[in-house]
Design a protein around this motif. Sequence first.
Motif, short mmCIF file in Angstrom:
data_model
loop_
_atom_site.label_atom_id
_atom_site.label_comp_id
_atom_site.label_asym_id
_atom_site.label_seq_id
_atom_site.Cartn_x
_atom_site.Cartn_y
_atom_site.Cartn_z
N ILE A 207 0.85 -1.19 0.00
CA ILE A 207 0.00 0.00 0.00
C ILE A 207 0.89 1.24 0.00
O ILE A 207 1.66 1.45 0.94
N THR A 208 0.80 2.02 -1.06
CA THR A 208 1.60 3.25 -1.12
C THR A 208 0.90 4.36 -0.34
O THR A 208 -0.32 4.36 -0.18
N TYR A 209 1.69 5.31 0.10
CA TYR A 209 1.11 6.46 0.79
C TYR A 209 0.23 7.28 -0.16
O TYR A 209 -0.71 7.94 0.27
N GLY A 210 0.54 7.21 -1.46
CA GLY A 210 -0.30 7.90 -2.44
C GLY A 210 -1.70 7.33 -2.49
O GLY A 210 -2.68 8.07 -2.66
N SER A 211 -1.82 6.01 -2.33
CA SER A 211 -3.14 5.37 -2.32
C SER A 211 -3.94 5.82 -1.09
O SER A 211 -5.14 6.10 -1.18
N VAL A 212 -3.25 5.88 0.05
CA VAL A 212 -3.90 6.35 1.28
C VAL A 212 -4.34 7.81 1.12
O VAL A 212 -5.43 8.20 1.54
N LEU A 213 -3.48 8.61 0.48
CA LEU A 213 -3.81 10.02 0.25
C LEU A 213 -5.06 10.16 -0.59
O LEU A 213 -5.93 10.99 -0.29
#
Length: 360
Positions: A207-213
């Motif tokens: 899970i990338t931080y971009g997905s969480v963003l």
Amino acid sequence: MGETARTSGKKQEFEQTLDASDKSVAQFDHKNRNFIDATQHFLHGNPTMVPVIVLLISITVFGILAGSKFFSPFNLSLIVQQVSIIGILAAAQSLVILTAGIDLSVGAIMVLMSVIMGQLAVTLGVPAPLAILVGFVGGIAAGMLNGFLVTRIKLPPFIVTLGTWNIFFALNLWLSGAQSIRSQTLDEVAPLLKFFGESIAIGGARITYGSVLMVAIFGVLWYILNHTSWGRHVYAIGDDKEAAELSGIRTNRTLIMVYGLAGLVCAIGAWASIGRVGSVSPQSFQEANLQSITAVVIGGISLFGGRGSIIGPLIGALIVGVFNSGLRLVGVDVLWQVFAIGWLTIIAVAIDQWIRKVSA
């Protein structure tokens, strides 16, 4: 005295007329709806259900065709990674489309702000946090420029944003010299710009931080649009701008704020795109404008404004990701993947038109 008795024993003329009148109670005409009518009314009241149903069907079909490869944690997390940037741009696009407008410049704003962040941090030596902040301010300014031209100069949103798309793209090439900033350079000088490209491992998924963003942005916008008076004003303007003005809503100011907020979301997407690509590339995401509109339309937000949930475009972006991943896993050529997404977009607009007939 006798005359009074005879009068009381005999009904007067108006009383006889009332006796002859229809005494049935007024009733509403309840139309017996068939299954199709009931479905149409249900989808009109719950527009997000269309993309949800399409997403579930897509996952089921491609799960059957591609087997366990499709449902692997790595592949599912990869789908979310691949749609994260387009999803963020779809969130920005949704704000404008809800007001019955359209923004063809969201991708250009994003790429321009990524170039500004990269040039400030790498070429000019500005601290990365300050470079990112300048990019955010630039995104707001670019969006508000669109809003000003739409509200004050009274130009159609399509023409305005088509023009500013060219302006922002030209500025992007001028500032960057059409040259990319390599990943190694960013690692040495401004690693913070690549923050949203980092990931955490959960089982077999990454899970990338971009997905969480992306998910966080949709969550914040959902709250704003559904639990604030400003959000209700946005829907009111999209439904009927003149009626919104008559009700006391300052429509021009609200529209400028909508475009400004969309620009800020694009600037946030610019930071995330650097992490996603791994570099600052002035040539990246050239089709992002159309892809963002595709996600919005598939997500159930009406192009006529005033109807739809902000969560819909998130589901719409996931549908596009599922289609691309599923078709790739079953060996379909990229050309036919684009072909399938095109038909999916047309069908989504047709469904929207069909649902809108309920309120006609």
